[in-house]
Design a protein around this motif. Structure first.
Motif, PDB file in Angstrom:
ATOM      1  N   LEU A 732       6.451 -25.436  -9.769  1.00 53.97           N
ATOM      2  CA  LEU A 732       5.222 -25.348  -8.979  1.00 53.97           C
ATOM      3  C   LEU A 732       5.169 -24.081  -8.124  1.00 53.97           C
ATOM      4  O   LEU A 732       4.112 -23.745  -7.586  1.00 53.97           O
ATOM      5  CB  LEU A 732       5.078 -26.571  -8.068  1.00 53.97           C
ATOM      6  N   ALA A 733       6.302 -23.394  -7.984  1.00 51.66           N
ATOM      7  CA  ALA A 733       6.369 -22.233  -7.087  1.00 51.66           C
ATOM      8  C   ALA A 733       5.317 -21.166  -7.370  1.00 51.66           C
ATOM      9  O   ALA A 733       4.734 -20.600  -6.432  1.00 51.66           O
ATOM     10  CB  ALA A 733       7.770 -21.631  -7.119  1.00 51.66           C
ATOM     11  N   PRO A 734       5.033 -20.843  -8.639  1.00 50.85           N
ATOM     12  CA  PRO A 734       4.023 -19.797  -8.875  1.00 50.85           C
ATOM     13  C   PRO A 734       2.621 -20.159  -8.395  1.00 50.85           C
ATOM     14  O   PRO A 734       1.759 -19.281  -8.324  1.00 50.85           O
ATOM     15  CB  PRO A 734       4.048 -19.642 -10.409  1.00 50.85           C
ATOM     16  N   PHE A 735       2.398 -21.412  -8.059  1.00 54.17           N
ATOM     17  CA  PHE A 735       1.040 -21.861  -7.754  1.00 54.17           C
ATOM     18  C   PHE A 735       0.819 -22.098  -6.255  1.00 54.17           C
ATOM     19  O   PHE A 735      -0.184 -22.675  -5.855  1.00 54.17           O
ATOM     20  CB  PHE A 735       0.732 -23.125  -8.555  1.00 54.17           C
ATOM     21  N   MET A 736       1.768 -21.636  -5.441  1.00 46.92           N
ATOM     22  CA  MET A 736       1.594 -21.734  -3.988  1.00 46.92           C
ATOM     23  C   MET A 736       0.587 -20.687  -3.511  1.00 46.92           C
ATOM     24  O   MET A 736       0.253 -19.752  -4.224  1.00 46.92           O
ATOM     25  CB  MET A 736       2.943 -21.551  -3.288  1.00 46.92           C
ATOM     26  N   GLY A 746       6.482 -14.117  -4.652  1.00 46.20           N
ATOM     27  CA  GLY A 746       6.876 -15.356  -5.311  1.00 46.20           C
ATOM     28  C   GLY A 746       5.734 -16.205  -5.808  1.00 46.20           C
ATOM     29  O   GLY A 746       5.958 -17.251  -6.406  1.00 46.20           O
ATOM     30  N   THR A 747       4.492 -15.780  -5.546  1.00 50.72           N
ATOM     31  CA  THR A 747       3.342 -16.543  -6.023  1.00 50.72           C
ATOM     32  C   THR A 747       2.504 -15.667  -6.945  1.00 50.72           C
ATOM     33  O   THR A 747       2.606 -14.441  -6.917  1.00 50.72           O
ATOM     34  CB  THR A 747       2.469 -17.039  -4.864  1.00 50.72           C
ATOM     35  N   ASN A 748       1.682 -16.300  -7.752  1.00 50.56           N
ATOM     36  CA  ASN A 748       0.855 -15.556  -8.702  1.00 50.56           C
ATOM     37  C   ASN A 748      -0.208 -14.743  -7.982  1.00 50.56           C
ATOM     38  O   ASN A 748      -0.874 -15.238  -7.066  1.00 50.56           O
ATOM     39  CB  ASN A 748       0.161 -16.525  -9.677  1.00 50.56           C
ATOM     40  N   ILE A 749      -0.375 -13.491  -8.397  1.00 61.17           N
ATOM     41  CA  ILE A 749      -1.488 -12.695  -7.914  1.00 61.17           C
ATOM     42  C   ILE A 749      -2.786 -13.407  -8.329  1.00 61.17           C
ATOM     43  O   ILE A 749      -2.937 -13.847  -9.458  1.00 61.17           O
ATOM     44  CB  ILE A 749      -1.466 -11.272  -8.512  1.00 61.17           C
ATOM     45  N   GLY A 750      -3.697 -13.533  -7.389  1.00 67.46           N
ATOM     46  CA  GLY A 750      -4.941 -14.234  -7.683  1.00 67.46           C
ATOM     47  C   GLY A 750      -4.962 -15.648  -7.158  1.00 67.46           C
ATOM     48  O   GLY A 750      -6.035 -16.259  -7.070  1.00 67.46           O
ATOM     49  N   ASN A 751      -3.782 -16.202  -6.805  1.00 69.10           N
ATOM     50  CA  ASN A 751      -3.799 -17.498  -6.127  1.00 69.10           C
ATOM     51  C   ASN A 751      -4.550 -17.349  -4.811  1.00 69.10           C
ATOM     52  O   ASN A 751      -4.289 -16.423  -4.040  1.00 69.10           O
ATOM     53  CB  ASN A 751      -2.372 -17.972  -5.826  1.00 69.10           C
ATOM     54  N   GLY A 752      -5.433 -18.249  -4.519  1.00 72.31           N
ATOM     55  CA  GLY A 752      -6.216 -18.160  -3.295  1.00 72.31           C
ATOM     56  C   GLY A 752      -5.410 -18.540  -2.065  1.00 72.31           C
ATOM     57  O   GLY A 752      -4.355 -19.184  -2.148  1.00 72.31           O
ATOM     58  N   ALA A 753      -5.905 -18.136  -0.918  1.00 71.36           N
ATOM     59  CA  ALA A 753      -5.304 -18.497   0.371  1.00 71.36           C
ATOM     60  C   ALA A 753      -5.881 -19.823   0.856  1.00 71.36           C
ATOM     61  O   ALA A 753      -7.006 -20.179   0.528  1.00 71.36           O
ATOM     62  CB  ALA A 753      -5.573 -17.403   1.400  1.00 71.36           C
TER      63      ALA A 753
END
Length: 963
Positions: A732-736, A746-753
């Protein structure tokens, strides 16, 4: 000799552990004897299932002394470079009045109080919050305000939710955001919209009317500084039956026409620059105001004016039936944390300066912007806009050279756009600073004189605020904003309000599930260090090296403590953490082609935020029953998991259970969910019964939020701040959460804040860092064990007088217990509310009332309370039981007894008339211990119904005040 020396060093290292844990060794021995066990370990063996106990100890290191901890943290903090910040974008340097710094922010009487659900012992902070609401209403020009939200960006997302609920454009599914709104706000609102399935349209403000929308958001002034009359834009949005929302700069509203006067339906923003440090992003209070017609849809808390039993004005939280703990998945929002401490600071800032003082500050800021603009234009520098309040955007082909010179001089500008940079002046800006800015932008030897330019600006007047937008109405006319401008008066006003509130510096606050434990002074000291307090959240990362070190160490420790693989520190409340964790689960399923998985199983005992958060993540909620012992009904769980198997997204479960026991089947629950392709979300509310003994990751969970304001000692602040980081397993770490301004590794570029700042409420993370450092691996485990000892001792003693609703293995409880008052209520007519209010006469805040079971009290003593304080609480409860028995026996009638008249104020007890069946002295001093440390409630029982029927959510009229 060496052995003696090493023993002495060990004792010093463990000194803080002894300070944090309340019971002495002798008291521990006495409690264990009462529980008929020979050691703490024997009690743990009887209480915690062996299958979930950690096989290895924590590895956060040995405990350090307070001196060692602060010395090391100071060396870390010194690695932060505190540049002069002109970045703006919603965060500004400010001067915190020292009378507020010392007597509010650094005062446990203000920062250790709990949410004012018991208003009779919270009248001080309620008055301050009413000041905050009044200030908000005056400055925004609207009808109804809340008592603060988490941050400006979250408030904007909440505005979008309100717009969808109340807009008459029912077929529209799009929300418009002007492209000159703060970047972080666009980010957070877009994240929220994605979960709700709304379309987000970002474009030029004037294009809003060209789309089929249910609402629109404008920035006033814009993020690049322009002051635009948005009256026609607002009218255009409303002509489409959509809701017009405006994010406003609070300081500018002293000079600019109120957005409500321009026609706005919702006005929101950050109150940070009213005397709250930037703190690398928070915590800061957001303000939120709307029309009276939308009061049922307003997110967050509302403070209202009501009456007490004697007819006196009294304050309380109004219309709580809107909130998640009542409405659950039907609630307006899942946010249960306000930013009370910070809202109080902002309100006191307004009280201290008053309307004229605030206007003077705003005029000075604007004048410096005018002086800077005039000098730059005289030298041929191109400005993007012809209007501004405090922010100038320069159009430049030598941007890189200017930024390099700025950095060399310890100065930060905003650099979001190619060929442009912005400069936001603030309350802290001086004439010398303006000269330095000329030197940076123009090079030295430019020949400009600030004094000469200032005189010219003064002589010719300013046109940088359009005449149509100049504020012409009075604000902050209430006496509270016009009476306390000397430090003596202000000090006494703060103290007068503080004295009305019961906080942890007076007595135990035994709230089940809320973990009101020691907030040690050594943990609190670093938050006001300039190295932590004065950093802008968007400063270059190499200027925040100290923060990165501290955050990195805290991250690694929380990973170890939780048994997870990664942690995000961005969520700035527990509910925000729930939301972030559910988003991670949803994105994980989508990455595997399982976007259809949208069912969330939630036990019937769950916190109200659980179903509200699941609803905000657009999940379908299926409730799982509990059995007669309060545990998850396994047969019902298996049947429902099987029924929804193809669409199962997750389960949300609290451990130990909300009923205060370690459920034996927790591993099996995790396995069942995983077998059906779901994820396990473990609510972190009860982590104080896990740390060092077990962990969510070890048990089998995939994601949890942690309440740093519970288990990890950040104080509750009277109802906020909070911090709710999430821990996750590696998948689940990439989706934080990530962030559009500062990338979070440690998170995907484009994941929202999910929060406005990349690391949320970063300024208070040193509190939890210091707690873990000073406790060490051994101390953290001892804290959990002592929480269990205290809770079981309390349960054992109370069970002699009251039924305990749920027990776990070997008749033990975890870190809290539920006292069942329903049999006494049925016999006597005395309610759980009567008991809660009577406890105030004994000097105690009531435990958690009617949650998770109506007619009960849930009690959590924590590890920080000594046996003496627990015994004092037990004595109070036993005495109250005796009072109820007098009602049952007929000695006192149901209409005339100390419980139904509780709490008793000085005015009540000393009044001319007394027709009670009990004497005055007994009303106030029911047991001898009360006389040693009497706390007097300042109002009697408050009439909630009257307050909701006669909704008044601003300071009472001047005439009332004078009367």
């Amino acid at each position: 000799m060496s052995n003696a020396k090493s023993l002495e060093e060990l004792e010093q290292k463990q000194d803080f552990i002894r300070r944090h844990i309340g019971p002495s060794p002798a008291q521990v021995s006495d409690m264990l004897s009462a529980l008929e066990v020979s050691s703490v370990q024997e009690l743990i063996d009887q209480t915690v299932p062996a299958s979930i106990r950690l096989e290895q100890p924590l590895t956060v290191g040995q405990s350090r002394t307070e001196v060692e901890t602060l010395s090391y943290l100071k060396s870390v903090a010194s690695k932060n470079k505190v540049f002069k910040s002109y970045i703006g974008q919603g965060y500004h340097p400010t001067n915190v009045p020292h009378v507020i710094l010392r007597n509010v922010l650094e005062n446990p009487g203000w920062y250790t109080a709990y949410t004012p659900y018991q208003p009779e012992i919270a009248q001080g902070r309620l008055e301050s919050l009413l000041n905050f609401q009044t200030m908000t209403l005056d400055l925004t020009g609207l009808d109804l305000a809340s008592a603060s939200l988490l941050d400006e960006s979250t408030a904007a997302a909440e505005a979008m939710g309100l717009a969808k609920r109340v807009s008459k454009a029912k077929k529209a599914n799009a929300f418009f955001i002007a492209d000159d709104v703060h970047t972080q706000t666009i980010d957070v609102v877009t994240t929220r919209a994605e979960q709700f399935g709304f379309e987000i349209i970002v474009g030029k403000a004037e294009d809003a009317v060209n789309h089929d929308i249910f609402g629109a958001l404008f920035q006033y002034p814009t993020t690049s500084g322009e002051v635009v009359d948005i009256t026609d834009l607002i009218a255009g949005v409303q002509s489409k039956k959509a809701i017009a929302c405006v994010a406003a700069d609070i300081m500018s509203l002293l000079l600019l026409k109120a957005p409500g006067k321009l026609g706005a339906d919702v006005v929101l923003g950050s109150a940070q620059r009213f005397g709250v440090p930037m703190g690398y992003g928070g915590p800061h209070a957001a303000f939120f105001a709307t029309r009276d017609a939308y009061k049922r849809s307003l997110p967050g808390r509302i403070i209202g004016v009501s009456k007490d039993r004697l007819g006196n004005d009294a304050l309380r939280m109004a219309m709580q039936t809107r909130e998640q703990h009542i409405r659950r998945d039907k609630a307006n929002s899942n946010i249960c944390t306000a930013q009370v401490l910070l809202a109080n600071m902002a309100a006191f800032y307004a009280v201290y300066h008053g309307p004229q003082g605030l206007k003077t500050i705003a005029q000075r800021i604007h004048r410096f912007a005018d002086i800077l603009a005039s000098g730059l234009k005289a030298k041929g520098i191109a400005l993007k806009h012809s209007t501004w309040f405090d922010t100038l955007t320069v159009v430049s082909d030598s941007k890189d050279d200017v930024i390099a010179r700025a950095i060399a001089k310890g100065v930060n500008f905003a650099t979001n756009h190619e060929g442009e940079y912005s400069i936001s002046v603030s309350e802290t800006t001086t004439r010398a600073d303006i000269t330095e800015l000329f030197d940076i932008i123009l090079g030295e030897g430019h020949g400009l004189s600030v004094d000469a330019i200032a005189a010219d600006v003064e002589a010719n007047g300013s046109e940088s605020i359009p005449a149509s937008l100049v504020r012409d109405d009075e604000v902050l006319t209430h006496p509270n904003f016009n009476s306390y401008h000397s430090e003596t008066d202000m000090l006494r006003y703060i103290k007068r309000l503080e004295s009305k509130d019961l906080s942890l510096n007076h007595s135990m606050i035994s709230l089940g599930s809320c973990t009101m434990k020691l907030n040690a002074t050594a943990e609190m000291i670093p938050i006001t260090w300039p190295e932590f307090a004065n950093l802008h959240p968007f400063c270059p990362l190499d200027q925040a090296e100290g923060y990165q070190i501290m955050i990195g160490e805290l991250h690694d420790w929380l990973v170890n403590i939780t048994g997870y693989d990664a942690v995000s520190l961005q969520p700035n409340s527990g509910a925000q953490g729930e939301y972030a964790g559910l988003i991670a689960i949803r994105k994980y399923h989508e990455s595997r082609g399982d976007a259809h998985r949208n069912v969330c199983l939630i036990p019937s005992s769950a916190h109200g935020t659980n179903p509200a958060s699941a609803q905000m993540a657009s999940m379908k909620i299926v409730v799982v029953n509990c059995d007669k012992n309060g545990n998850v009904d396994m047969s019902d769980l298996k049947a429902k998991a099987e029924e929804v198997s193809e669409n199962l997204s997750c389960i949300m479960i609290t451990y130990p259970s909300t009923h205060g026991v370690y459920e034996e089947t927790i591993r099996e629950i995790c396995e069942i969910i995983h077998e059906h392709g779901g994820q396990v979300y473990m609510d972190g509310a009860n982590m104080n019964a896990q740390v060092g003994v077990t962990s969510p990751g070890f048990i089998g969970s995939d994601v949890s939020h942690l309440n740093l304001h519970k288990t990890f000692c950040i104080p509750h602040g009277g109802g906020g701040p909070g911090v709710g980081p999430i821990g996750v397993k590696s998948h689940l770490a990439p989706f934080m959460p990530n962030h559009s301004v500062i990338n979070v590794p440690g998170t995907n570029i484009g994941n929202g804040a999910v929060s406005a700042a990349p690391y949320g409420s970063a300024a208070i993370l040193p509190i939890s860092w210091a707690y873990i450092t000073m406790m060490g691996s051994e101390g953290l485990k001892q804290a959990t064990e002592m929480a269990i000892v205290n809770a079981n001792y309390l349960t054992h003693e109370l069970s002699k007088h009251f039924p305990i609703l749920y027990r776990g293995r070997n008749n033990r409880v975890a870190h809290e217990c539920i006292v069942d008052l329903r049999p006494l209520k049925e016999q006597s007519g005395i309610t759980e509310m009567d008991v809660a209010k009577r406890l105030q006469d004994y000097g105690f805040h009531s435990p958690t009332m009617s949650f998770p079971v109506a007619g009960t009290l849930m009690i959590e003593p924590t590890e920080s309370e000594s046996k003496g304080e627990i015994d004092r609480f037990i004595e109070a409860m036993v005495s109250i039981k005796g009072e109820i028995e007098k009602v049952i026996s007929g000695e006192w009638s149901i209409e005339n007894n100390p419980l139904v008249f509780a709490p008793h104020t000085q005015g009540d007890v000393l009044g001319n008339e007394w027709d009670r069946a009990y004497d005055r002295f007994y009303a106030a001093f029911p047991v001898p211990a009360v006389a040693k440390n009497k706390f007097w409630p300042t109002v009697t029982r408050i009439d909630d119904v009257y307050g909701d029927r006669n909704l008044v959510c601003s300071c009472p009229a001047v005439e009332t005040y004078r009367d």
